[in-house]
Design an enzyme around this catalytic site. Structure first.
Site, PDB file in Angstrom:
ATOM      1  N   ARG A  49      -6.277  10.478 -11.355  1.00 13.09           N
ATOM      2  CA  ARG A  49      -5.785  11.351 -10.273  1.00 13.09           C
ATOM      3  C   ARG A  49      -6.376  10.663  -8.744  1.00 13.09           C
ATOM      4  O   ARG A  49      -7.292   9.881  -8.866  1.00 13.09           O
ATOM      5  CB  ARG A  49      -6.409  12.477 -10.243  1.00 13.09           C
ATOM      6  CG  ARG A  49      -6.152  13.345 -11.387  1.00 13.09           C
ATOM      7  CD  ARG A  49      -6.926  14.825 -11.171  1.00 13.09           C
ATOM      8  NE  ARG A  49      -6.585  15.519 -12.474  1.00 13.09           N
ATOM      9  CZ  ARG A  49      -7.383  16.654 -12.804  1.00 13.09           C
ATOM     10  NH1 ARG A  49      -8.303  17.112 -11.981  1.00 13.09           N
ATOM     11  NH2 ARG A  49      -7.269  17.268 -14.071  1.00 13.09           N
ATOM     12  N   ASP A  51      -7.158  11.339  -4.570  1.00 14.51           N
ATOM     13  CA  ASP A  51      -7.486  12.322  -3.709  1.00 14.51           C
ATOM     14  C   ASP A  51      -6.223  12.494  -2.520  1.00 14.51           C
ATOM     15  O   ASP A  51      -5.492  11.385  -2.382  1.00 14.51           O
ATOM     16  CB  ASP A  51      -8.764  12.255  -3.030  1.00 14.51           C
ATOM     17  CG  ASP A  51      -9.998  12.484  -4.114  1.00 14.51           C
ATOM     18  OD1 ASP A  51      -9.598  12.967  -5.042  1.00 14.51           O
ATOM     19  OD2 ASP A  51     -10.952  11.720  -3.662  1.00 14.51           O
ATOM     20  N   TYR A 109     -10.575   0.634  -7.106  1.00 10.99           N
ATOM     21  CA  TYR A 109     -10.517   1.389  -5.703  1.00 10.99           C
ATOM     22  C   TYR A 109     -10.811   0.667  -4.808  1.00 10.99           C
ATOM     23  O   TYR A 109     -11.982  -0.150  -4.815  1.00 10.99           O
ATOM     24  CB  TYR A 109     -11.474   2.565  -5.840  1.00 10.99           C
ATOM     25  CG  TYR A 109     -11.485   3.800  -4.925  1.00 10.99           C
ATOM     26  CD1 TYR A 109     -11.127   3.446  -3.378  1.00 10.99           C
ATOM     27  CD2 TYR A 109     -10.847   5.053  -5.411  1.00 10.99           C
ATOM     28  CE1 TYR A 109     -11.067   4.265  -2.543  1.00 10.99           C
ATOM     29  CE2 TYR A 109     -10.579   6.034  -4.363  1.00 10.99           C
ATOM     30  CZ  TYR A 109     -10.658   5.735  -2.980  1.00 10.99           C
ATOM     31  OH  TYR A 109     -10.432   6.626  -2.176  1.00 10.99           O
ATOM     32  N   ARG A 196     -15.718   7.936  -1.503  1.00 12.06           N
ATOM     33  CA  ARG A 196     -15.908   8.482  -0.213  1.00 12.06           C
ATOM     34  C   ARG A 196     -17.257   8.704   0.255  1.00 12.06           C
ATOM     35  O   ARG A 196     -17.700   8.553   0.970  1.00 12.06           O
ATOM     36  CB  ARG A 196     -14.889   9.780   0.016  1.00 12.06           C
ATOM     37  CG  ARG A 196     -13.416   9.589  -0.040  1.00 12.06           C
ATOM     38  CD  ARG A 196     -12.728  10.588   0.190  1.00 12.06           C
ATOM     39  NE  ARG A 196     -11.315  10.557  -0.070  1.00 12.06           N
ATOM     40  CZ  ARG A 196     -10.110  11.364   0.585  1.00 12.06           C
ATOM     41  NH1 ARG A 196     -10.697  12.242   1.542  1.00 12.06           N
ATOM     42  NH2 ARG A 196      -8.876  11.085   0.247  1.00 12.06           N
TER      43      ARG A 196
END
Length: 226
Positions: A49, A51, A109, A196
């Protein structure tokens, strides 16, 4: 037959990957397009997934279908019904035992950050922004405390649904080109908001608000309050 797709998308307009009642998610848009092309309901499974606001460069998904069509037809046909900020990059028939999430070897990422006295304009919504200089050496030293298998509870969102906070970070690369910084993370998986929150800590170290060793303390606390 089972098909795997590679999906790219600009996530700025969406509430993340996973389907929600609002319909404003990448999964909702993709399944709607696939169902229109196939003329029957299509349900997808994704490798991981994302965000709200996060972009995808090679999100892998799979689904089962009784239809037999050329792989390129799935690409072009699905893209006909998708909004302009989502695109199927490729399609491939895979064995029925293939599972995009269970068989993923790693996930990557990238976080891009603009360090400038002036906020971004053309890049708005695509980069983070800090207006103070960053110390690359300090951030790399701090990042070293995250490499390996750790309990990342301190960086986990309250709404995280992962069964375990144990994740293995294998690589963190920090590079600078002009006013832009690029942070690349590779791991077996990520927790909800994990990157994050790590980014917030790395920036604090890069701006000399915290020492590089502080990040090790945050990891060991296993508490979001840290």
């Amino acid at each position: 037959m089972r098909l795997a797709l590679g999906i790219s998308y600009n996530g700025r307009a969406y509430q993340g990957w996973q389907s929600q009642l609002s319909g404003r998610t990448v999964q909702d848009q993709l399944e709607k397009a696939l169902s229109q092309f196939a003329a029957q309901r299509v349900c997808t499974v994704c490798a991981g997934r994302t965000d709200a606001g996060v972009h995808g460069l090679m999100q892998v998904v799979h689904f089962d279908t009784p239809l037999e069509r050329a792989e390129i037809s799935w690409v072009r046909g699905s893209n006909t019904f998708l909004p302009r900020d989502i695109a199927v990059q490729w399609a491939k028939a895979v064995p029925t035992e293939f599972h995009c999430r269970a068989h993923a070897l790693s996930r990557r990422y990238a976080y891009v950050l603009l360090a400038s006295p002036v906020r971004p304009s053309v890049d708005a919504g695509r980069v983070g922004w800090v207006f103070q200089p960053l110390d690359q050496v300090a951030m790399q030293q701090a990042a070293g405390h995250l490499i390996g298998t750790h309990d990342f509870t301190s960086f986990r969102a309250a709404a995280c649904q992962a069964l375990s906070p144990l994740k293995s970070l294998t690589r963190i690369d920090i590079s600078q080109r002009g006013a832009y910084w690029r942070f690349e993370f590779e791991a077996n998986a990520f927790l909800h908001h994990m990157i994050r929150n790590i980014m917030g800590c790395l920036i604090a170290v890069g701006q000399h608000k915290r020492s590089p060793d502080w990040l090790r303390e945050v990891v060991l606390e296993r508490d979001r309050d840290a």
